[in-house]
Design an enzyme around this catalytic site. Structure first.
Site, PDB file in Angstrom:
ATOM      1  N   GLU A 255      -9.639  -1.773   5.026  1.00 11.37           N
ATOM      2  CA  GLU A 255     -10.289  -1.403   6.278  1.00 11.37           C
ATOM      3  C   GLU A 255     -11.565  -2.230   6.494  1.00 11.37           C
ATOM      4  O   GLU A 255     -12.143  -2.755   5.529  1.00 11.37           O
ATOM      5  CB  GLU A 255     -10.665   0.083   6.230  1.00 11.37           C
ATOM      6  CG  GLU A 255      -9.467   1.032   6.170  1.00 11.37           C
ATOM      7  CD  GLU A 255      -8.811   1.258   7.531  1.00 11.37           C
ATOM      8  OE1 GLU A 255      -8.688   0.299   8.319  1.00 11.37           O
ATOM      9  OE2 GLU A 255      -8.400   2.405   7.783  1.00 11.37           O
TER      10      GLU A 255
ATOM     11  N   ASN B 124      -7.714  -2.495  14.085  1.00 15.15           N
ATOM     12  CA  ASN B 124      -9.111  -2.760  13.711  1.00 15.15           C
ATOM     13  C   ASN B 124      -9.221  -3.964  12.769  1.00 15.15           C
ATOM     14  O   ASN B 124     -10.264  -4.211  12.183  1.00 15.15           O
ATOM     15  CB  ASN B 124      -9.743  -1.519  13.059  1.00 15.15           C
ATOM     16  CG  ASN B 124      -9.002  -1.097  11.788  1.00 15.15           C
ATOM     17  OD1 ASN B 124      -8.082  -1.770  11.342  1.00 15.15           O
ATOM     18  ND2 ASN B 124      -9.424   0.012  11.202  1.00 15.15           N
TER      19      ASN B 124
ATOM     20  N   HIS C 132      -7.334  -4.464  10.008  1.00 16.23           N
ATOM     21  CA  HIS C 132      -7.022  -4.245   8.584  1.00 16.23           C
ATOM     22  C   HIS C 132      -5.728  -4.959   8.185  1.00 16.23           C
ATOM     23  O   HIS C 132      -4.842  -5.186   9.000  1.00 16.23           O
ATOM     24  CB  HIS C 132      -7.007  -2.758   8.206  1.00 16.23           C
ATOM     25  CG  HIS C 132      -5.868  -1.942   8.705  1.00 16.23           C
ATOM     26  ND1 HIS C 132      -6.029  -0.733   9.351  1.00 16.23           N
ATOM     27  CD2 HIS C 132      -4.528  -2.120   8.626  1.00 16.23           C
ATOM     28  CE1 HIS C 132      -4.845  -0.232   9.643  1.00 16.23           C
ATOM     29  NE2 HIS C 132      -3.926  -1.051   9.213  1.00 16.23           N
TER      30      HIS C 132
ATOM     31  N   ASP D 236       0.816  -1.216   0.000  1.00 15.41           N
ATOM     32  CA  ASP D 236       0.000   0.000   0.000  1.00 15.41           C
ATOM     33  C   ASP D 236       0.849   1.266   0.000  1.00 15.41           C
ATOM     34  O   ASP D 236       2.069   1.208   0.194  1.00 15.41           O
ATOM     35  CB  ASP D 236      -0.962   0.006   1.204  1.00 15.41           C
ATOM     36  CG  ASP D 236      -0.287  -0.393   2.511  1.00 15.41           C
ATOM     37  OD1 ASP D 236       0.958  -0.451   2.553  1.00 15.41           O
ATOM     38  OD2 ASP D 236      -1.003  -0.651   3.496  1.00 15.41           O
TER      39      ASP D 236
END
Ligand code: GLP
Length: 241
Positions: A143, A136, A138, A67
């Site tokens: 996400e 979270n 990811h 990313d």
């Protein structure tokens, strides 16, 4: 799924680095999917040390990163391109022409994402994908959502990710709100996936990702379905499992 337990971050980094070490040794022209964040830093230190000892040769390795922040170029100290240079690439003999990350400066998201997926395909796919895990759940910047996104795409970062990553920026306002990330299918199609997770702050989400239902609400949970998935984690991260 295989779970490799390590005493602490240093031991986990060594053990995870061994997977990449053997991957490159057995297939010198491997396509590595690499990751950023604090978790892989120790792995990269081990790989650099192996290179300096003369035990590892990166001259045939190709690398595609997971990313990149939208709007940050490779000269920006918080870009992932810069992170990879300073934490690994500048210290080993990988060819600059064999290094690939999404181009955060490309404003044409659709074209950039399509080009990145085409690139992964043209490289013959990823041999070993390294991932961390966000608090979270990811992976890359996939996400939590109500559906999985297959290919490289542009994401709006969640508040929790922006807060978590603000530690790398002078202030939270400077954290980009968007990123380009490989999609879930890009990651799942890697021949091997190795995750590194360390520290108590990862314990709860790791438990959900590894033992909970496979759901886009916890993107890392999809790795339960991968045929060659190894989790390398320290005792703190495994404490809820
Ligand atoms: C970022 C990266 C992820 C990484 C995550 C966790 O959001 N895009 O690839 O896994 O941070 O970072 P850390 O390892 O610092 O906890």
């Amino acid at each position: 799924m295989k779970i490799v337990r390590a005493r602490d971050f240093e031991a986990a980094s060594r053990k995870a680095a061994n997977y990449i070490f053997s991957q490159i040794t057995l297939k010198p022209d491997s396509v590595l999917g690499l990751a950023t964040g604090s978790s892989p830093v120790g792995i990269y230190e081990n790989l650099i040390a192996a290179y300096r000892r003369g035990d590892l040769d990166f001259s045939g390795v190709r690398s595609v990163n997971l990313d990149e922040y939208v709007s940050l170029g490779p000269e920006h100290p918080q870009s992932y391109a810069y992170f990879m240079q300073t934490n690994l690439f500048a210290h080993v003999n990988i060819l600059p022409t064999n290094i690939y990350l999404p181009n955060g400066l490309d404003e044409d998201a659709a074209a950039q994402c399509a080009a990145y997926d085409r690139l992964i395909h043209e490289l013959g796919g990823i041999d070993l994908q390294l991932v961390g895990i966000g608090h979270n759940g990811h992976i890359g910047f996939n996400e939590p959502a109500d559906k999985f996104v297959k290919g490289t795409h542009c994401v709006e970062l969640t508040k929790s990710t922006i807060d978590a990553n603000a530690r790398f920026f002078p202030c939270e306002d400077l954290v980009p709100r968007k990123a380009y990330t490989m999609g879930i299918l890009d990651i799942l199609q890697a021949k091997r996936v190795v995750m590194i997770a360390c520290g108590r702050s990862k314990a709860k989400i790791l438990m959900e990702a590894i033992t909970g239902p496979v759901t886009p609400a916890v993107p890392a949970s999809i790795l339960q379905l991968h045929p060659d998935f190894t989790l390398v984690a320290d005792e703190e991260a495994l404490s809820e499992l």
